[in-house]
Design an enzyme around this catalytic site. Sequence first.
Site, PDB file in Angstrom:
ATOM      1  CB  THR A   6      -0.832   0.124   1.339  1.00 29.33           C
ATOM      2  OG1 THR A   6      -0.179   0.139   2.582  1.00 29.33           O
ATOM      3  CG2 THR A   6      -1.600  -1.227   1.188  1.00 29.33           C
ATOM      4  N   GLY A   7       0.218   2.411  -0.391  1.00 34.93           N
ATOM      5  CA  GLY A   7       0.810   3.532  -0.486  1.00 34.93           C
ATOM      6  C   GLY A   7       2.233   3.476  -1.483  1.00 34.93           C
ATOM      7  CB  ILE A  12       8.998   4.846   1.447  1.00 35.39           C
ATOM      8  CG1 ILE A  12       9.837   5.868   2.284  1.00 35.39           C
ATOM      9  CG2 ILE A  12       9.026   3.650   2.435  1.00 35.39           C
ATOM     10  CD1 ILE A  12       9.540   6.205   3.899  1.00 35.39           C
ATOM     11  CE1 TYR A 141       2.411  10.386  10.037  1.00 32.83           C
ATOM     12  CE2 TYR A 141       4.210  10.765  11.318  1.00 32.83           C
ATOM     13  CZ  TYR A 141       3.904  10.361  10.234  1.00 32.83           C
ATOM     14  OH  TYR A 141       4.417   9.463   9.433  1.00 32.83           O
TER      15      TYR A 141
END
Length: 231
Positions: A6-7, A12, A141
């Site tokens: 994912t992402g 990254i 966060y």
Amino acid sequence: MRTLITGASGAIGQAVARAFRGDALILQANRNGATLEAFVKAERLDARVDTCDLEDEDALEAWMTSIEQIDRLVYVAGNHVHGLVVDQPIHDLDRLYRVHVRALTRLVQRAVAAKPYDAPLDIVVVSSVWGEVGAAGEVFYSTVKAAQLGFVKAFAREAGPFHVRINAVTPGWIDTPMNDTVEETKDEAIQAIPLGRLGHVDDVARTIRFLCSEEAGYMTGAILRIDGGWQ
């Protein structure tokens, strides 16, 4: 091997995709599907690109129906906010929670349910050093990143008998576009890092690759910090 990342459109995420070159990849992006498609073509990866907004619970549930058995799940996806807690709307925390905690949990549930009992499954969560030590101005966060680490440590105890390993990495200051928005300058950060440089995305990707390898076969519930000694 079939690996879901994912992402994957971020710096990254792309590094992780390169690290797992040779696997059959499922790469998730939020809205940058075209960018990710171009990356896959340029890198000549064996990859399927899926676009799904993980913050949208209905979209996530619909997307998960297309995910069959996988061997690895690398959860890189995330969003970010800055500000003082007293000034931030609570829906910012809800938004972060949906991506960093709820979507992670649902994908883990899906991945475990879709595999045969005796089939191994490796999961790596990309959290943050702020999930371990906290950061002023990034309390929301830090909170959801700490929640990810709690999930990893608890689920490792529950999932081991089902041939599932789950670990996390906590990057520090990695040289990515997201960190270009931070007010502290890179020069100041480098001075505070004992190894004398910012982290590279490949530093993170190589550690994730290790955690998914036979060499790390007796590791689960581990939190590996990647910050050059910064924190």
